[in-house]
Scaffold this motif. Structure first.
Motif, short mmCIF file in Angstrom:
data_model
loop_
_atom_site.label_atom_id
_atom_site.label_comp_id
_atom_site.label_asym_id
_atom_site.label_seq_id
_atom_site.Cartn_x
_atom_site.Cartn_y
_atom_site.Cartn_z
N PRO A 2 9.94 4.34 2.01
CA PRO A 2 8.92 3.84 2.95
C PRO A 2 9.32 2.57 3.69
N GLY A 3 10.21 1.77 3.11
CA GLY A 3 10.56 0.49 3.73
C GLY A 3 9.44 -0.52 3.58
N TRP A 4 9.44 -1.51 4.43
CA TRP A 4 8.48 -2.61 4.32
C TRP A 4 7.24 -2.42 5.20
N ILE A 5 7.40 -1.79 6.35
CA ILE A 5 6.30 -1.62 7.29
C ILE A 5 5.43 -0.44 6.86
N HIS A 6 4.11 -0.64 6.82
CA HIS A 6 3.24 0.43 6.37
C HIS A 6 3.20 1.59 7.37
N ASP A 7 3.04 1.28 8.63
CA ASP A 7 2.96 2.32 9.66
C ASP A 7 3.78 1.88 10.87
N PRO A 8 5.03 2.33 10.97
CA PRO A 8 5.88 1.91 12.09
C PRO A 8 5.32 2.31 13.46
N GLU A 9 4.41 3.31 13.48
CA GLU A 9 3.86 3.77 14.75
C GLU A 9 2.59 3.01 15.16
N ALA A 10 2.14 2.08 14.31
CA ALA A 10 0.92 1.33 14.61
C ALA A 10 1.13 0.43 15.83
N ARG A 69 3.19 -3.76 10.62
CA ARG A 69 3.32 -4.88 9.70
C ARG A 69 3.27 -4.38 8.27
N MET A 70 3.59 -5.26 7.34
CA MET A 70 3.42 -4.97 5.93
C MET A 70 1.94 -4.96 5.58
N GLU A 71 1.56 -4.13 4.61
CA GLU A 71 0.20 -4.14 4.11
C GLU A 71 0.24 -4.22 2.60
N PHE A 127 12.55 -13.63 5.42
CA PHE A 127 12.89 -12.42 6.17
C PHE A 127 11.69 -11.52 6.45
N CYS A 128 10.65 -11.57 5.61
CA CYS A 128 9.48 -10.72 5.89
C CYS A 128 8.77 -11.16 7.17
N GLU A 129 8.76 -12.46 7.41
CA GLU A 129 8.12 -12.95 8.62
C GLU A 129 8.99 -12.68 9.85
N LEU A 130 10.30 -12.87 9.68
CA LEU A 130 11.21 -12.65 10.79
C LEU A 130 11.26 -11.18 11.21
N ALA A 131 11.33 -10.30 10.21
CA ALA A 131 11.57 -8.88 10.51
C ALA A 131 10.31 -8.03 10.53
N PHE A 132 9.29 -8.42 9.76
CA PHE A 132 8.14 -7.53 9.57
C PHE A 132 6.81 -8.16 9.94
N GLY A 133 6.84 -9.36 10.50
CA GLY A 133 5.63 -9.99 10.97
C GLY A 133 4.65 -10.37 9.88
N SER A 134 5.13 -10.54 8.65
CA SER A 134 4.24 -10.87 7.52
C SER A 134 4.85 -12.01 6.72
N PHE A 135 4.05 -13.05 6.50
CA PHE A 135 4.50 -14.17 5.67
C PHE A 135 4.27 -13.81 4.22
N CYS A 136 5.35 -13.72 3.43
CA CYS A 136 5.25 -13.20 2.08
C CYS A 136 6.14 -13.97 1.11
N PRO A 137 5.83 -15.25 0.84
CA PRO A 137 6.65 -16.01 -0.11
C PRO A 137 6.43 -15.56 -1.54
N ILE A 138 7.49 -15.58 -2.34
CA ILE A 138 7.35 -15.23 -3.76
C ILE A 138 7.94 -16.29 -4.67
N LYS A 197 0.83 -1.20 0.00
CA LYS A 197 0.00 0.00 0.00
C LYS A 197 0.87 1.26 0.00
N TYR A 198 0.40 2.25 -0.70
CA TYR A 198 1.13 3.49 -0.92
C TYR A 198 1.43 4.22 0.39
N VAL A 199 2.64 4.73 0.48
CA VAL A 199 3.04 5.63 1.56
C VAL A 199 3.54 6.91 0.91
N ASP A 200 2.94 8.02 1.26
CA ASP A 200 3.32 9.31 0.69
C ASP A 200 4.77 9.62 1.08
N PRO A 201 5.63 9.94 0.10
CA PRO A 201 7.03 10.27 0.43
C PRO A 201 7.16 11.42 1.41
#
Length: 315
Positions: free
Chosen positions: A116-124, A128-130, A302-313, A106-110
């Motif tokens: 923006p990195g991987w986490i949508h809202d670090p203050e949430a 997590r990734m969205e 690494f997405c699960e380890l670092a960002f709490g999101s399982f994201c296989p590609i 999801k878009y993060v305004d510069p």
């Protein structure tokens, strides 16, 4: 495109400009950059210093690669994302622009956070990734427009598999010129390389020396270094070169291009000095035989380890 590129991933922000300038002074003419590396402005400063110090005559002496980050996959965000990269690098075009990952977020305004990195809202409460529902076709169509406008001279992919490339080729107007993926003797990816060659897509290997960059990230152990392999050391001794030079030469002789990274001036010189020897067929076979399908840069891990999101590609 020069067959060797200087990788800018993980270059410290405060030393990137001097490192890039030193690399250019050592003979490197391809810079591999990305918005997500958070140092494109400093890379641009390094280019300016290299021109100022006489290492090159102008920006046109360089081949510059950059990459579209995950939050900017929607059509309306591609152009502004490239514009930011161009402004940071201090150029009006890049030679190659890649889709960094097949992971639309999801878009993060510069103005809020860049990169923006991987986490949508670090203050949430639960950062997590969205993910966003954006097709590669939509993203690619916007890249084609930027290519036709001259802001990127070629377009390509990074971290995409055969299935994604097949789907893209079925409907694109401008085919991908390059695929950049992890490649080293522990991850040889023969089928992927063979497929790309059959479609006239140049393959670039990132992390061509293997585990080194990933030990500090916790996704590799020091003992997993391919440079420690006895076969590599024996071949290096025979040719009077370093184990790193052997691995890079192996990559070139496979018909791939490479983007190794270093911050050490001596290594910059060493890594580019791989054209004075050639590996025999049995040596190439011995190095390829080290393959174990070991992927160090895997979002499914690494997405699960670092960002709490399982994201296989890849699976």
């Amino acid at each position: 495109m020069p067959v060797l590129g200087f990788g800018c991933w993980k270059l410290p922000e405060d030393s990137t400009a001097e490192t890039v300038c030193s690399a250019i002074g050592s003979g490197w003419r391809h810079l591999d950059c990305a918005a997500d590396y958070a140092n494109e402005k400093q890379v641009g400063e390094g280019i300016r210093l290299a021109i100022e110090r006489g290492h090159i005559g102008s920006r046109s002496d360089l081949f510059i690669t950059s990459k579209l980050w995950n939050n900017f996959h929607r059509r309306e965000h591609v152009g502004p994302a490239l514009a930011r990269t161009l402004a940071d690098l201090g150029t009006d075009y890049v030679d190659l622009y890649l889709v960094h990952f097949p992971i639309p977020l999801k878009y993060v305004d510069p103005a809020v956070r860049y990169p923006p990195g991987w986490i949508h809202d670090p203050e949430a409460e639960a950062p997590r990734m969205e993910e966003d529902n954006v097709t590669l076709a939509e993203t690619w169509g916007a890249l084609e427009e930027e290519c036709l406008a001259g802001r990127c001279r070629r377009i390509g992919l990074s971290n995409h598999n055969v299935q994604a490339i097949r789907g893209l080729l079925a409907g694109c107007k401008i085919p991908p010129a390059v695929l950049q993926v992890e490649l080293h003797p522990f991850l040889t990816q023969e089928k992927l390389i063979r497929f790309c060659k059959s479609r006239d897509i140049v393959v670039t290997g990132f992390s061509p020396l293997g585990a080194g960059s990933y030990v500090a990230l916790g996704t590799a152990a020091p003992e997993e270094s391919v440079l420690r392999e006895e076969a590599v050391k024996a071949i290096a001794s025979k040719h009077g070169v370093s184990p790193a030079q052997v691995i890079l030469r192996w990559g070139l002789q496979r018909g791939t291009t490479l983007v190794p990274k270093t911050t050490k001036p001596a290594r910059m010189v060493e890594n580019i000095d791989i054209f004075g020897f050639e590996l025999a067929e049995d040596e190439m076979g011995a190095l390829s035989g080290l393959n174990k399908g070991r992927r160090f840069n895997d979002p499914g891990v690494f997405c699960e380890l670092a960002f709490g999101s399982f994201c296989p590609i890849y699976e």
